[in-house]
Design a protein around this motif. Sequence first.
Motif, PDB file in Angstrom:
ATOM      1  N   ALA A  40       1.985  70.766   6.869  1.00 19.30           N
ATOM      2  CA  ALA A  40       3.090  70.996   7.813  1.00 19.30           C
ATOM      3  C   ALA A  40       4.053  71.977   7.181  1.00 19.30           C
ATOM      4  CB  ALA A  40       3.812  69.689   8.135  1.00 19.30           C
ATOM      5  N   ARG A  41       4.804  72.693   8.024  1.00 18.90           N
ATOM      6  CA  ARG A  41       5.775  73.643   7.455  1.00 18.90           C
ATOM      7  C   ARG A  41       7.015  73.723   8.333  1.00 18.90           C
ATOM      8  NH1 ARG A  41       7.191  79.105   9.977  1.00 18.90           N
ATOM      9  NH2 ARG A  41       6.879  78.288  12.048  1.00 18.90           N
ATOM     10  N   THR A  42       8.120  74.039   7.682  1.00 23.19           N
ATOM     11  CA  THR A  42       9.351  74.350   8.395  1.00 23.19           C
ATOM     12  C   THR A  42       9.962  75.571   7.726  1.00 23.19           C
ATOM     13  OG1 THR A  42      11.460  73.485   9.229  1.00 23.19           O
ATOM     14  CG2 THR A  42      10.815  72.785   7.014  1.00 23.19           C
ATOM     15  N   VAL A  43      10.829  76.237   8.446  1.00 21.74           N
ATOM     16  CA  VAL A  43      11.583  77.355   7.877  1.00 21.74           C
ATOM     17  C   VAL A  43      13.063  77.021   8.020  1.00 21.74           C
ATOM     18  CG1 VAL A  43      12.063  79.830   7.948  1.00 21.74           C
ATOM     19  CG2 VAL A  43       9.774  78.971   8.542  1.00 21.74           C
ATOM     20  N   VAL A  44      13.738  76.913   6.896  1.00 22.21           N
ATOM     21  CA  VAL A  44      15.184  76.660   6.936  1.00 22.21           C
ATOM     22  C   VAL A  44      15.849  77.998   7.226  1.00 22.21           C
ATOM     23  CG1 VAL A  44      17.197  75.874   5.638  1.00 22.21           C
ATOM     24  CG2 VAL A  44      14.971  74.732   5.340  1.00 22.21           C
ATOM     25  N   ARG A  45      16.625  78.004   8.315  1.00 24.91           N
ATOM     26  CA  ARG A  45      17.239  79.261   8.772  1.00 24.91           C
ATOM     27  C   ARG A  45      18.626  79.424   8.149  1.00 24.91           C
ATOM     28  NH1 ARG A  45      13.139  82.380  10.786  1.00 24.91           N
ATOM     29  NH2 ARG A  45      11.625  80.947  11.713  1.00 24.91           N
ATOM     30  N   TYR A  93      14.126  80.528   4.292  1.00 26.98           N
ATOM     31  CA  TYR A  93      13.077  80.158   3.340  1.00 26.98           C
ATOM     32  C   TYR A  93      12.212  79.058   3.932  1.00 26.98           C
ATOM     33  CZ  TYR A  93      16.448  76.443   2.127  1.00 26.98           C
ATOM     34  OH  TYR A  93      17.331  75.397   2.168  1.00 26.98           O
ATOM     35  N   VAL A 126       9.667  75.673   3.723  1.00 23.88           N
ATOM     36  CA  VAL A 126       9.387  74.412   3.025  1.00 23.88           C
ATOM     37  C   VAL A 126       8.099  73.865   3.633  1.00 23.88           C
ATOM     38  CG1 VAL A 126      10.191  72.062   2.534  1.00 23.88           C
ATOM     39  CG2 VAL A 126      11.851  73.942   2.682  1.00 23.88           C
ATOM     40  N   MET A 173       5.445  68.362  -1.615  1.00 24.90           N
ATOM     41  CA  MET A 173       6.306  69.362  -0.998  1.00 24.90           C
ATOM     42  C   MET A 173       6.274  70.614  -1.849  1.00 24.90           C
ATOM     43  SD  MET A 173      10.285  69.145   0.221  1.00 24.90           S
ATOM     44  CE  MET A 173       9.905  68.150   1.655  1.00 24.90           C
ATOM     45  N   ALA A 175      14.786  75.644  -7.002  1.00 22.95           N
ATOM     46  CA  ALA A 175      16.110  75.972  -6.471  1.00 22.95           C
ATOM     47  C   ALA A 175      17.122  76.346  -7.545  1.00 22.95           C
ATOM     48  CB  ALA A 175      16.622  74.789  -5.651  1.00 22.95           C
ATOM     49  N   ARG A 201      14.494  72.832  -1.705  1.00 18.14           N
ATOM     50  CA  ARG A 201      15.702  72.882  -0.884  1.00 18.14           C
ATOM     51  C   ARG A 201      15.498  72.500   0.593  1.00 18.14           C
ATOM     52  NH1 ARG A 201      18.182  78.486  -1.099  1.00 18.14           N
ATOM     53  NH2 ARG A 201      16.017  79.182  -1.320  1.00 18.14           N
ATOM     54  N   PRO A 202      14.782  71.435   0.889  1.00 17.61           N
ATOM     55  CA  PRO A 202      14.743  71.016   2.302  1.00 17.61           C
ATOM     56  C   PRO A 202      16.140  70.568   2.717  1.00 17.61           C
ATOM     57  CG  PRO A 202      13.915  69.251   0.884  1.00 17.61           C
ATOM     58  CD  PRO A 202      14.125  70.461  -0.009  1.00 17.61           C
ATOM     59  N   MET A 203      16.507  70.781   3.978  1.00 16.78           N
ATOM     60  CA  MET A 203      17.768  70.238   4.475  1.00 16.78           C
ATOM     61  C   MET A 203      17.589  68.734   4.616  1.00 16.78           C
ATOM     62  SD  MET A 203      18.839  72.994   7.391  1.00 16.78           S
ATOM     63  CE  MET A 203      20.459  72.264   7.675  1.00 16.78           C
ATOM     64  N   SER A 260      15.112  68.675   7.583  1.00 21.76           N
ATOM     65  CA  SER A 260      13.817  69.328   7.380  1.00 21.76           C
ATOM     66  C   SER A 260      12.656  68.318   7.371  1.00 21.76           C
ATOM     67  CB  SER A 260      13.818  70.126   6.076  1.00 21.76           C
ATOM     68  OG  SER A 260      14.691  71.227   6.169  1.00 21.76           O
ATOM     69  N   ALA A 262      11.805  67.935  10.858  1.00 25.59           N
ATOM     70  CA  ALA A 262      11.222  69.198  11.316  1.00 25.59           C
ATOM     71  C   ALA A 262       9.743  69.269  10.932  1.00 25.59           C
ATOM     72  CB  ALA A 262      11.987  70.376  10.722  1.00 25.59           C
ATOM     73  N   LEU A 263       9.427  68.817   9.715  1.00 28.82           N
ATOM     74  CA  LEU A 263       8.026  68.813   9.278  1.00 28.82           C
ATOM     75  C   LEU A 263       7.200  67.865  10.162  1.00 28.82           C
ATOM     76  CD1 LEU A 263       8.685  68.847   5.435  1.00 28.82           C
ATOM     77  CD2 LEU A 263       7.407  70.605   6.690  1.00 28.82           C
ATOM     78  N   ASP A 312       6.689  69.626  13.466  1.00 31.95           N
ATOM     79  CA  ASP A 312       5.700  70.697  13.313  1.00 31.95           C
ATOM     80  C   ASP A 312       4.287  70.119  13.318  1.00 31.95           C
ATOM     81  OD1 ASP A 312       5.001  73.571  12.407  1.00 31.95           O
ATOM     82  OD2 ASP A 312       4.050  72.310  10.876  1.00 31.95           O
ATOM     83  N   LEU A 351      18.477  77.891  15.984  1.00 29.55           N
ATOM     84  CA  LEU A 351      17.365  77.360  15.201  1.00 29.55           C
ATOM     85  C   LEU A 351      17.902  76.965  13.822  1.00 29.55           C
ATOM     86  CD1 LEU A 351      14.284  76.924  15.251  1.00 29.55           C
ATOM     87  CD2 LEU A 351      14.013  79.309  14.558  1.00 29.55           C
ATOM     88  N   VAL A 352      17.585  75.736  13.400  1.00 23.36           N
ATOM     89  CA  VAL A 352      18.114  75.250  12.127  1.00 23.36           C
ATOM     90  C   VAL A 352      17.006  75.104  11.090  1.00 23.36           C
ATOM     91  CG1 VAL A 352      19.530  73.494  10.992  1.00 23.36           C
ATOM     92  CG2 VAL A 352      19.865  73.976  13.422  1.00 23.36           C
ATOM     93  N   SER A 353      15.975  74.325  11.420  1.00 22.60           N
ATOM     94  CA  SER A 353      14.829  74.146  10.545  1.00 22.60           C
ATOM     95  C   SER A 353      13.633  73.998  11.475  1.00 22.60           C
ATOM     96  CB  SER A 353      15.034  72.908   9.652  1.00 22.60           C
ATOM     97  OG  SER A 353      14.012  72.771   8.690  1.00 22.60           O
ATOM     98  N   ASP A 354      12.828  75.044  11.584  1.00 27.40           N
ATOM     99  CA  ASP A 354      11.767  75.124  12.604  1.00 27.40           C
ATOM    100  C   ASP A 354      10.932  73.838  12.639  1.00 27.40           C
ATOM    101  OD1 ASP A 354      12.589  77.713  11.861  1.00 27.40           O
ATOM    102  OD2 ASP A 354      10.697  78.598  12.513  1.00 27.40           O
TER     103      ASP A 354
END
Lengths: 128, 381
Positions: free
Chosen positions: A60-65, A74, A76, A88, A113, B133-135, B139, B142-143, B146, B192-195
Amino acid sequence: MEKGPGPDAVFAAKLAEGVFEIQKCGSCGTHVFHPRVICPACGSADLEWVTPSGKATVYARTVVRRKPERGGDYNVVLVDLEEGVRMMSRVDGIAHDEIAAGLKVIASIGEGADGQSAVVFRPEGGAG
Amino acid sequence: MSLRGKAAIVGAALAGCGEAHGKSAMEITVEAVHGALADAGVSLCDVDAIATCQPLDMLSGLTLAQELGLNPRFTMNNRMGGSSFLSHTLWAAMLLELRLADTVLIAYGSNQRTASGKLMTALGLPTYEAPYRPMFPLSSYALAADRHMTQFGTTREQLADVAVAARAWAQKNPEAFVRDPLTREDVIASRLVSDPLRVRDCCLVTDGGGALVMRRAETAKDHPRPPVYLLGGGEGTTHRDISEMPDLTVTGAAQSGAAAMEMAGVRPSDIDVVELYDAFTINVILFLEDLGFCRKGEGGAFVESGGIAPGGHLPVNTNGGGLSCVHPGMYGIFTLVEAVRQLRGEAGDRQIDGAELALAHGNGGVLSSQVTNILGSEATL
C-alpha cells in the motif's frame, strides 16, 4: 535470555553500520520484523539474525502532500519482503504517482527523517 | 454466564461539544458527569466505580476520582484509544453483575480544539515508522484506504459519500458542529492531505465530553428515563502500528462484532440504527463490512449515493458522526450517547422510528483496537 542489548538496539546498531538484517525463528522458521524477543508465531526465544534478499512488493502507498517551502511531497509505503514480513518504508527513484500496490522494489540503506540510516527501496531493475 | 441484558445505561449526557472556551479537559468531563447523574437521578455519592480515559493524562482515572471527591471501589483507566469507552461498558457490566459495584460512571472530555486546534495525543511515531514521517494518525488510514481501493475497486466517490451522508445527518442535529451543505464534489475538491484522503475525509477537531451512568438491570427502571440495556459486547485487537496490521482491509471489528452479536443473540439485519467510529471515511466502509452489514469488498457500494444517509437502507451515524458532529480526539463515548438517545426516542428530527436495537462501535489507535456494543430497549430483553 542472553545478557546485552535487546533486539531493537542490535537492529539499530547493524543498520548504523549499513547492514539490514531481520530475524528468523530457529524453532518454526518464521521470519520476524520488527525485531522481537520471542517469535510471534510460536513463542520461541530462538531468534537468529539473517540477511533478507531485499526483494519486496509494495502493499500500500500514500503520498503526504506538503508545500514545496515545507519540503514538498513524499511517499510512505508498506512493503512485503520476499521472506513474508511487512515494513513501512519509502520508495526512491520513481515519481510518487507511479508507485502502486504490486510494484516490485529492492532494499537499500538510505536516510531517514532525521538523518539516521533507514531501509528504503527502489524499483527493481528501474532507473535511478 | 452471559452479560446479556444484565446491566443498563440509566443516564447519559454530553458537555462542551464544539468549542468550550476557557475550560480544561477535566472540567468538560465533570460537566458531562454532572449532566449524566442528573439524567439518571443518581447522586454523586452513590457512584462506587468510575472509568475514564483522557488524551494526555495517563492517570486520568485518579484525576477524575479526585475531581469528584470520590473514593471508588474500582477505578478503570483502560487506554485503548477512542474505543476505550465501549470497553468500559463491558467492564462495568461485569462489576455490576458480580456485585462488586452498584453504580458505575463512565466519562470523557477534551478541549483539544480551543487548547491546540489539532489532535492532542501523548503518542509519538512508532520506532519503525518514524524514519518515513507518516502523518499520525492520518497516513495509517490513508494506507488502509489505498489498499481497499486497490483490492476491491472502492472509488474516490464512495469515500466521499460517507462524508456526505454524515453531513446530511448533522443537518438534522442542532448540536452538530458543522451543518453546512456538503456534496460529493466538495469532498473530492477538498485539499489532498495524504493520498487518497482529503480534508473532508477526516473527522472534525472539536472540544467535547460525554458521560454515562450504568446500573444493574434489576434497578434500571428506578430512574427517570427509559433504561438502555447492554445486550452484547466484544473486543478485537490486531496490532498497534499500521505496519503490523495483518491485513489492511480486515479490522478487528470482524471479531468484536461477531462476539457482541453472539452474546446479544442478534444478526446485523436486526439492527435498527448504527453508530460507527468515523475518524476517516474509510473507517465506515471497513466497519460495515467487518460487522457483517455487507460482504467484504462491498462497503463502497453499500454507502454509495446515500445508502447510509437519511432515507437510505441503513441509518449510520445519525448524530453526524465524528465527520460532522463532534470529534474531540476519542470519539467512542459519543457513539454510545447517540445510541442511547435513539433508543429512548429523544433524537428529534433525526429519530429513527421504532428504534429498539442499536450497534455502537469504537475504534482505537490506527484501526488497532475495535470494540462493539449492542444496546437495546426494554422490548429487546
